[in-house]
Write an enzyme that holds these catalytic residues in place. Structure first.
Site, mmCIF file in Angstrom:
data_model
loop_
_atom_site.group_PDB
_atom_site.id
_atom_site.type_symbol
_atom_site.label_atom_id
_atom_site.label_comp_id
_atom_site.label_asym_id
_atom_site.label_seq_id
_atom_site.Cartn_x
_atom_site.Cartn_y
_atom_site.Cartn_z
ATOM 1 N N GLU A 258 6.456 3.165 10.911
ATOM 2 C CA GLU A 258 6.313 3.683 12.286
ATOM 3 C C GLU A 258 4.972 3.292 12.899
ATOM 4 O O GLU A 258 4.794 3.337 14.112
ATOM 5 C CB GLU A 258 6.453 5.204 12.295
ATOM 6 C CG GLU A 258 7.886 5.641 12.140
ATOM 7 C CD GLU A 258 8.015 7.142 11.948
ATOM 8 O OE1 GLU A 258 7.003 7.844 12.126
ATOM 9 O OE2 GLU A 258 9.123 7.578 11.604
ATOM 10 N N HIS B 202 0.867 -1.189 0.000
ATOM 11 C CA HIS B 202 0.000 0.000 0.000
ATOM 12 C C HIS B 202 0.908 1.245 0.000
ATOM 13 O O HIS B 202 2.148 1.112 0.026
ATOM 14 C CB HIS B 202 -0.948 -0.036 1.200
ATOM 15 C CG HIS B 202 -0.259 -0.256 2.515
ATOM 16 N ND1 HIS B 202 0.593 0.666 3.072
ATOM 17 C CD2 HIS B 202 -0.277 -1.315 3.365
ATOM 18 C CE1 HIS B 202 1.052 0.203 4.215
ATOM 19 N NE2 HIS B 202 0.549 -0.997 4.417
ATOM 20 N N GLY C 221 1.866 3.239 2.168
ATOM 21 C CA GLY C 221 2.854 3.290 3.257
ATOM 22 C C GLY C 221 4.127 2.545 2.880
ATOM 23 O O GLY C 221 5.248 3.008 3.137
ATOM 24 N N HIS C 222 3.965 1.383 2.235
ATOM 25 C CA HIS C 222 5.139 0.641 1.767
ATOM 26 C C HIS C 222 5.867 1.452 0.683
ATOM 27 O O HIS C 222 7.097 1.515 0.666
ATOM 28 C CB HIS C 222 4.727 -0.702 1.160
ATOM 29 C CG HIS C 222 4.194 -1.690 2.140
ATOM 30 N ND1 HIS C 222 2.893 -2.141 2.109
ATOM 31 C CD2 HIS C 222 4.785 -2.322 3.187
ATOM 32 C CE1 HIS C 222 2.704 -3.025 3.077
ATOM 33 N NE2 HIS C 222 3.831 -3.144 3.767
ATOM 34 N N GLN D 91 6.828 -3.170 17.073
ATOM 35 C CA GLN D 91 7.653 -4.008 16.196
ATOM 36 C C GLN D 91 8.982 -3.310 15.882
ATOM 37 O O GLN D 91 10.056 -3.916 15.941
ATOM 38 C CB GLN D 91 6.894 -4.302 14.903
ATOM 39 C CG GLN D 91 7.750 -4.959 13.834
ATOM 40 C CD GLN D 91 6.961 -5.369 12.612
ATOM 41 O OE1 GLN D 91 6.267 -6.373 12.633
ATOM 42 N NE2 GLN D 91 7.060 -4.622 11.525
HETATM 43 O O1 PAF Z 1 5.548 -5.562 9.319
HETATM 44 C C1 PAF Z 1 5.512 -6.556 8.547
HETATM 45 O O2 PAF Z 1 5.014 -6.489 7.418
HETATM 46 C C2 PAF Z 1 6.089 -7.876 9.023
HETATM 47 O O3 PAF Z 1 5.911 -8.059 10.393
HETATM 48 C C3 PAF Z 1 7.577 -8.051 8.646
HETATM 49 C C4 PAF Z 1 8.448 -7.016 9.333
HETATM 50 C C5 PAF Z 1 7.740 -7.930 7.138
HETATM 51 C C6 PAF Z 1 8.066 -9.441 9.067
HETATM 52 O O4 PAF Z 1 7.335 -10.464 8.464
#
Ligand code: PAF
Length: 168
Positions: free
Chosen positions: A145, A31, A33-34, A150
């Site tokens: 963020e 999306h 954000g990516h 995570q």
């Molecule tokens: O945030 C994510 O999409 C996942 O947790 C990640 C960091 C790609 C690990 O599978």
């Protein structure tokens, strides 16, 4: 733009790269954000690799895993449009040659907040990110963020294991 499905192919590509390498790990279904993480990596590095891997060990529910959207063509277009140089899209077996025998665990923050309601979730995330960082060996790895817990756990892991990748 190239797509690699095996660790050996990705490693050969990575070894041949000269300058700095940025890395954006994802589970696909990309999306905006990516796209902004990929674009940032493109601005800050000579090459950018994006991984697309639906990691089974971070799902506590097999139905959620099976329902997870898989959109390889749309994802590939978005990585290309954002300026990425390569996609790493390994199979499940490729990433877990140990048959799920080895894990990276964190004993504090991962047990709280989102981790409290999803036992084992961050153990799966940290394990797959450690594997990906070990395969790609990026100078910088970019995480959203939005998933701040995570982010903190991955940054902590990178410091705990003396990884040379900067967690951005
Ligand atoms: O945030 C994510 O999409 C996942 O947790 C990640 C960091 C790609 C690990 O599978």
């Amino acid at each position: 733009m190239k797509t690699f499905n095996t660790v050996a192919e990705l490693r050969a590509f990575r070894t041949a790269l000269g300058g700095s390498v940025g890395f954006v790990p994802t589970m696909g279904a990309l999306h905006p954000g990516h796209a902004s993480l990929i674009e940032r990596s493109v601005r800050e590095n000579d090459a950018t690799i994006v991984s697309i891997y639906v990691n089974p060990t971070q799902f506590d529910n097999v139905v959620d895993l099976e329902k997870y959207p898989q959109l390889p063509e749309a994802d590939s277009e978005m990585v290309h449009a954002s300026g990425g140089d390569a996609i790493f899209a390994p199979t499940w077996a490729e990433m877990y040659p140990d048959g799920f025998a080895y894990f990276v665990d964190e004993t504090g923050l991962s047990q709280t907040l989102c981790g409290a309601s999803r036992p084992g979730h961050f153990r799966g995330v940290l394990t797959v990110v450690m594997k990906l960082l070990s395969i790609v060996r990026p100078d910088r790895a970019y995480f959203g963020e939005k998933d701040y817990q995570q982010y903190l756990l991955i940054d902590g892991m990178a410091k705990a294991f003396h990884l040379e990748t900067a967690i951005v």
